[in-house]
Write a protein that holds these residues in place. Structure first.
Motif, PDB file in Angstrom:
ATOM      1  N   GLY A 226       0.817  -1.203   0.000  1.00 14.09           N
ATOM      2  CA  GLY A 226       0.000   0.000   0.000  1.00 14.09           C
ATOM      3  C   GLY A 226       0.851   1.254   0.000  1.00 14.09           C
ATOM      4  N   GLU A 227       0.308   2.348  -0.512  1.00 10.91           N
ATOM      5  CA  GLU A 227       1.042   3.609  -0.614  1.00 10.91           C
ATOM      6  C   GLU A 227       1.170   4.257   0.761  1.00 10.91           C
ATOM      7  N   VAL A 228       2.397   4.496   1.196  1.00 12.67           N
ATOM      8  CA  VAL A 228       2.665   5.012   2.537  1.00 12.67           C
ATOM      9  C   VAL A 228       2.626   6.538   2.540  1.00 12.67           C
ATOM     10  N   ASN A 229       1.872   7.109   3.475  1.00 12.53           N
ATOM     11  CA  ASN A 229       1.808   8.562   3.631  1.00 12.53           C
ATOM     12  C   ASN A 229       2.455   9.049   4.916  1.00 12.53           C
ATOM     13  N   GLY A 230       2.964   8.149   5.719  1.00 12.98           N
ATOM     14  CA  GLY A 230       3.627   8.545   6.948  1.00 12.98           C
ATOM     15  C   GLY A 230       4.004   7.320   7.745  1.00 12.98           C
ATOM     16  N   SER A 231       5.064   7.432   8.553  1.00 13.77           N
ATOM     17  CA  SER A 231       5.466   6.334   9.427  1.00 13.77           C
ATOM     18  C   SER A 231       6.266   6.894  10.587  1.00 13.77           C
ATOM     19  N   ALA A 232       6.370   6.093  11.657  1.00 13.65           N
ATOM     20  CA  ALA A 232       7.132   6.516  12.833  1.00 13.65           C
ATOM     21  C   ALA A 232       7.567   5.282  13.599  1.00 13.65           C
ATOM     22  N   LEU A 233       8.789   5.334  14.151  1.00 12.33           N
ATOM     23  CA  LEU A 233       9.318   4.266  14.995  1.00 12.33           C
ATOM     24  C   LEU A 233       9.306   4.746  16.434  1.00 12.33           C
ATOM     25  N   SER A 234       8.825   3.899  17.350  1.00 11.93           N
ATOM     26  CA  SER A 234       8.775   4.270  18.761  1.00 11.93           C
ATOM     27  C   SER A 234      10.188   4.443  19.303  1.00 11.93           C
ATOM     28  N   ASP A 236      11.734   3.283  21.803  1.00 13.16           N
ATOM     29  CA  ASP A 236      12.404   2.054  22.222  1.00 13.16           C
ATOM     30  C   ASP A 236      12.696   1.116  21.070  1.00 13.16           C
ATOM     31  N   GLY A 237      12.298   1.497  19.852  1.00 10.52           N
ATOM     32  CA  GLY A 237      12.571   0.704  18.672  1.00 10.52           C
ATOM     33  C   GLY A 237      11.707  -0.526  18.526  1.00 10.52           C
ATOM     34  N   ARG A 238      10.606  -0.600  19.277  1.00  7.43           N
ATOM     35  CA  ARG A 238       9.786  -1.812  19.255  1.00  7.43           C
ATOM     36  C   ARG A 238       8.641  -1.737  18.270  1.00  7.43           C
ATOM     37  N   LEU A 239       7.993  -0.573  18.152  1.00  7.27           N
ATOM     38  CA  LEU A 239       6.800  -0.460  17.319  1.00  7.27           C
ATOM     39  C   LEU A 239       7.033   0.464  16.128  1.00  7.27           C
ATOM     40  N   LEU A 240       6.574   0.022  14.976  1.00  7.12           N
ATOM     41  CA  LEU A 240       6.593   0.841  13.769  1.00  7.12           C
ATOM     42  C   LEU A 240       5.158   1.061  13.347  1.00  7.12           C
ATOM     43  N   LEU A 241       4.753   2.330  13.253  1.00  9.31           N
ATOM     44  CA  LEU A 241       3.400   2.647  12.796  1.00  9.31           C
ATOM     45  C   LEU A 241       3.475   3.151  11.364  1.00  9.31           C
ATOM     46  N   MET A 242       2.629   2.578  10.511  1.00 11.53           N
ATOM     47  CA  MET A 242       2.579   2.950   9.099  1.00 11.53           C
ATOM     48  C   MET A 242       1.210   3.529   8.785  1.00 11.53           C
ATOM     49  N   GLY A 243       1.191   4.666   8.081  1.00 11.20           N
ATOM     50  CA  GLY A 243      -0.055   5.250   7.603  1.00 11.20           C
ATOM     51  C   GLY A 243      -0.139   5.106   6.101  1.00 11.20           C
ATOM     52  N   THR A 271      -8.343   1.490  11.365  1.00 10.69           N
ATOM     53  CA  THR A 271      -8.742   2.644  10.558  1.00 10.69           C
ATOM     54  C   THR A 271      -9.037   3.836  11.460  1.00 10.69           C
ATOM     55  N   SER A 272      -9.038   5.003  10.848  1.00 11.19           N
ATOM     56  CA  SER A 272      -9.349   6.242  11.551  1.00 11.19           C
ATOM     57  C   SER A 272     -10.018   7.191  10.577  1.00 11.19           C
ATOM     58  N   ALA A 273     -10.795   8.120  11.117  1.00 18.78           N
ATOM     59  CA  ALA A 273     -11.424   9.133  10.273  1.00 18.78           C
ATOM     60  C   ALA A 273     -10.401  10.127   9.734  1.00 18.78           C
ATOM     61  N   TYR A 274      -9.173  10.090  10.278  1.00 22.72           N
ATOM     62  CA  TYR A 274      -8.140  11.047   9.889  1.00 22.72           C
ATOM     63  C   TYR A 274      -7.155  10.406   8.917  1.00 22.72           C
ATOM     64  N   ALA A 275      -6.938  11.091   7.795  1.00 21.34           N
ATOM     65  CA  ALA A 275      -5.992  10.598   6.801  1.00 21.34           C
ATOM     66  C   ALA A 275      -4.572  10.708   7.345  1.00 21.34           C
ATOM     67  N   PRO A 276      -3.691   9.766   6.978  1.00 14.30           N
ATOM     68  CA  PRO A 276      -2.328   9.805   7.494  1.00 14.30           C
ATOM     69  C   PRO A 276      -1.546  11.008   7.012  1.00 14.30           C
TER      70      PRO A 276
END
Length: 323
Positions: A226-234, A236-243, A271-276
């Motif tokens: 899927g096309e990525v519009n944002g990401s962030a690594l926690s 502590d390096g444990r969690l990666l969130l992809m939008g 999902t969220s009502a807010y676009a990444p």
């Protein structure tokens, strides 16, 4: 004002206004973030990053080919230097010792890495290194300050290279390896706190995890689409969130991956009502802040799946966000 994380009880988050040529400073120490300062910088500010001690904020002004350096310990915060770079600066990273800032410049500058020397006052542009690539969307310095990871493609092929690695122990970066990727358009690069993994995410979908200590780095795991519009690594390096890109008229789609275990497993999708948009974790990893259009959205990352804790109206769109 000795603690840059707080000033008069405030904790700070910064995001760039691409169309406002400014950086917004938000107090996130309370339940709902609030704007406390707006700092005028260069034209079309994009990526921005703080140093490890949070005393400086570095803002890449893509439209004016420069970098603004902001002292975050003063009241109000102020620019201490603005340095001209090369054409199309984009990605930025600071070494752990806080002595150098690395900035990538794009095709019109023939592909290069600029190094800003922070050991002198005011800081100066010290060197320009031609590099293997022209499309740069992410940079990260290893925790030991010895390697620079750059997301970008070859000068004659902007798709197949996902990660270039440079030795930065000397005065100029030296290419160690360019690792072929499995996906198109590398977008973000992260190195975990121990320096064991380098994680690259891609505009056209996918996550590649590399052994960051190996020479050349070894691809360990590939997941996602899927096309990525944002990401962030926690932190502590444990969690990666992809939008992921919002479908026309649909909701924002997200995935959380546990990157502490390799190979990566199935992500937690929600999902969220807010676009990444541009996003960053709080220092404790319990919150994720994201600028979605003209909203600063706070996700509660202690919930499974994450839930929107609050949202406040801001002036967007944002080019970058950091704490």
């Amino acid at each position: 004002m000795t603690n840059p994380y707080r000033r008069n009880g405030q904790q700070y988050l910064y995001f760039s206004q691409k169309t406002g040529d400014s950086v917004c400073v938000m107090d996130i120490g309370k339940d709902r973030p609030r704007l406390v300062e707006t700092i005028k910088v260069g034209i079309q500010p994009e990526r921005l990053v703080t140093n490890r001690s949070k005393t400086r904020l570095y803002v890449v002004n893509r439209g004016s080919d420069s970098i603004s350096i902001i002292d975050t310990t003063t009241d109000p915060m102020g620019i201490i230097a603005t340095l001209s770079l090369g054409a199309e600066p984009y990605a930025v990273s600071v070494d752990p010792e806080q002595t150098r800032v690395f900035v990538s410049c794009g095709p019109m500058d023939a592909g290069s890495i600029k190094i800003v020397d922070l050991t002198v006052t005011p800081p100066v542009l010290r060197s320009t290194t031609p590099v293997r690539g022209i499309v740069f969307r992410g940079m990260a310095v290893s925790p030991d300050g010895k390697r620079l990871f750059v997301a970008g493609g070859l000068k004659d092929d902007t798709i197949n290279d996902s990660l270039s690695v440079y030795d930065i122990t000397g005065s100029t970066p030296v290419l160690i390896a360019a690792v072929a990727g499995q996906n198109e358009s590398p977008e973000f690069v992260y190195v975990n706190p121990t320096g064991s993994f380098a994680i690259a995410s891609f505009r056209q979908g996918g996550i590649n995890v590399f052994d960051a200590a190996a020479t050349p780095p070894v691809l360990l795991s590939t997941v996602g689409s899927g096309e990525v519009n944002g990401s962030a690594l926690s932190p502590d390096g444990r969690l990666l969130l992809m939008g992921y890109a919002e479908p026309a008229g649909g909701q924002g789609n997200y995935a959380v991956y546990d990157v502490s275990t390799i190979p990566l497993g199935t992500g937690l999708f929600f999902t969220s009502a807010y676009a990444p948009g541009p996003m960053t974790f709080s220092a404790d990893g319990a919150r994720l802040y994201m600028v979605s259009g003209n909203e600063l959205v706070t996700f509660d990352m202690t919930m499974h799946p994450p839930e929107v804790a609050n949202h406040v109206t801001v002036t967007g769109p944002a080019g970058g966000i950091t704490i």
